[in-house]
Design a protein around this motif. Structure first.
Motif, short mmCIF file in Angstrom:
data_model
loop_
_atom_site.label_atom_id
_atom_site.label_comp_id
_atom_site.label_asym_id
_atom_site.label_seq_id
_atom_site.Cartn_x
_atom_site.Cartn_y
_atom_site.Cartn_z
N PRO A 159 20.99 -13.63 -7.44
CA PRO A 159 21.30 -12.25 -7.07
C PRO A 159 22.10 -12.14 -5.77
CG PRO A 159 19.11 -12.80 -6.32
CD PRO A 159 19.63 -14.03 -6.98
N GLU A 208 24.94 -9.65 -9.62
CA GLU A 208 25.10 -10.46 -10.83
C GLU A 208 25.89 -11.72 -10.46
OE1 GLU A 208 25.64 -6.73 -13.96
OE2 GLU A 208 27.41 -7.71 -13.11
N ASN A 255 21.98 -2.41 -8.73
CA ASN A 255 21.17 -3.61 -8.46
C ASN A 255 20.56 -3.59 -7.06
OD1 ASN A 255 21.21 -5.38 -10.82
ND2 ASN A 255 23.42 -5.47 -10.51
#
Length: 458
Positions: free
Chosen positions: A77, A83, A124
């Motif tokens: 991460p 990603e 994220n």
């Protein structure tokens, strides 16, 4: 749709050229997605070592070399998007970039939408929404002060300030909610906990954030200033003085300017978008009529008007007609030009709620006064390179104003017999308004609107 669901929907591989169009020494293709190892093996022959610049060859489907350059691999991460990210840095020619992009698409990627890399970073939890927006603000900054201000937001200064306000409101809500369980003792409890003082502190801090945010918004957006007046009054000369270069054609012939001319100048880092317009008068000239129509359109979009008048003019009937036709709510400066012909000094005066500046667009006398007054009317307060300011967008200002209104309502409720249920609700609404700034409560359609204005590849 929740952020988690949106993230799951966007789990495919995206690719885009991250460098500007055209030819350059280096061109970068950026790729993001889950598990890029098969993708990298198809493009490069192997997966590069994480976080190392690897000299690589970029292959097509026939294992022919498209280009060669640097490959960078950032595994999830610990990457910009959260990603896997692969960057291919090759030669910056349009044909090479197109070939690399075509190869990426054939391997399984799709073309990224504007701002989708940063959107994935937000989804994220790599950035909050304020930080994500500041990425675009840095790219679009038109002054060095605006760029520094946007960088502060990217580093989390604005987010930390909003988070501090939210925490203070939560602490106050905890007291109020707990007091609801003891209605017979509520006044004593609230007074002992100094709830009124705490609310006043929150209001004061929010007001300071609003001031800093409005200033930061000025650094980013600036203001649109339209020059209006009769033909040959000196609008083009004034624009040239403000821009400090020959932008507009200046002649003695009335009606020389037939179209709007825009130039952005910077005063203390604030962008001032100056628009020179066709002179306002009755005319049978078809081209000049079209220019006057565009002048009227520019006026409707302006933040401020500069009405130029001739200090030597004896007939002011046309000027009164122009004034009567201008939007009454639009801030304006009245400028008497050509004082050099009267041998008088530049100056500022206030008459009946109107600000009047006497200057000479030909010699430049009084231009400094005009620049200072433009900043003052725009609401700018002198600041050292944007220090302490926040690069606020319109939605941030609206959320801050909503939070301020709810806190003011809470103050009124406290002054009227402590209506606790309503007081608790106003505090909750204030907290929610502030939380929307960082994206904690954000509709998907708003996210689409925000990120659609990003450039592709960011």
């Amino acid at each position: 749709m929740s952020h988690a669901a949106d993230l799951e929907k966007r789990s495919d591989i995206i690719a885009a050229v991250a460098t500007p169009p055209g030819r350059g020494g280096i061109g970068i293709v950026r790729v993001s997605g889950k598990n890029l190892q098969p993708f990298a093996e198809a493009m490069l022959g192997s997966l590069p070592k994480p976080r190392y610049a690897c000299f690589s060859k970029f292959y097509d489907e026939n294992e022919q070399v498209i280009d060669q350059g640097i490959a960078l691999y950032f595994p999830a991460p610990h990457s910009y998007t959260g990603e896997d990210i692969l960057e291919l840095q090759g030669h910056g020619g349009p044909v090479i970039m197109n070939l690399l992009m075509a190869r990426c698409l054939s391997v399984g990627a799709r073309l990224a939408q504007p701002g989708e890399f940063t959107l994935r970073a937000y989804l994220n939890n790599k950035l909050d929404l304020v930080q994500a927006e500041s990425v675009a603000d840095i790219i679009e900054a038109s002054t060095s002060e605006a760029a520094r201000c946007a960088m502060r937001s990217l580093q989390g200064a604005f987010s930390a300030t909003i988070d501090s306000l939210v925490r203070l409101i939560i602490e106050l809500r905890v007291i109020i909610e707990a007091t609801l369980d003891f209605p017979e003792e509520e006044i004593d409890i609230l007074q002992s906990m100094q709830v009124g003082h705490q609310l006043a502190v929150i209001q004061d801090q929010l007001e300071q954030v609003l001031i800093a945010s409005r200033q930061g918004s000025l650094l980013q957006e600036g203001i649109k200033v339209v020059l209006v007046g009769q033909p040959n009054v000196g609008k083009s000369s004034l624009m040239n003085q403000l821009a400090e270069e020959e932008i507009a054609i200046v002649t003695e012939i009335p009606g020389t300017t037939r179209d709007t001319i825009q130039q952005t100048i910077k005063i203390e880092g604030v962008p001032i978008h100056i628009i020179d317009t066709a002179g306002l008068r009755k005319t049978d000239d078809i081209v000049e009529k079209k220019g006057i129509e565009r002048t009227q359109a520019a006026i409707q979009k302006a933040d401020m008007l500069l009405l130029l008048l001739d200090s030597n003019a004896t007939d002011n009937s046309s000027n009164h007609e122009i004034l009567n036709n201008l939007p009454a709510s639009l801030p304006r400066l009245i400028i008497y030009n050509k004082i050099d012909l009267l041998n008088i000094d530049p100056g500022i005066e206030n008459k009946a709620d109107q600000v009047i500046i006497h200057l000479s667009a030909k010699t430049g006398a009084g231009i400094t006064l005009l620049r200072q007054k433009l900043l003052e009317m725009a609401g700018w307060q002198s600041n050292n390179a944007g220090e302490g300011l926040f690069m606020a967008r319109q939605r941030h200002l609206q959320a801050l104003m909503a939070a301020k209104t709810h806190l003011e309502n809470a103050r009124l409720l406290m002054e009227n017999n402590y209506q606790l249920e309503l007081l608790a609700e106003e505090l909750r609404c204030s907290q929610t308004a502030l939380a929307t700034i960082m994206g904690e409560f954000t509709a998907d359609d708003l996210l689409g609107e925000i990120f659609s204005h990003f450039c592709i590849g960011k």
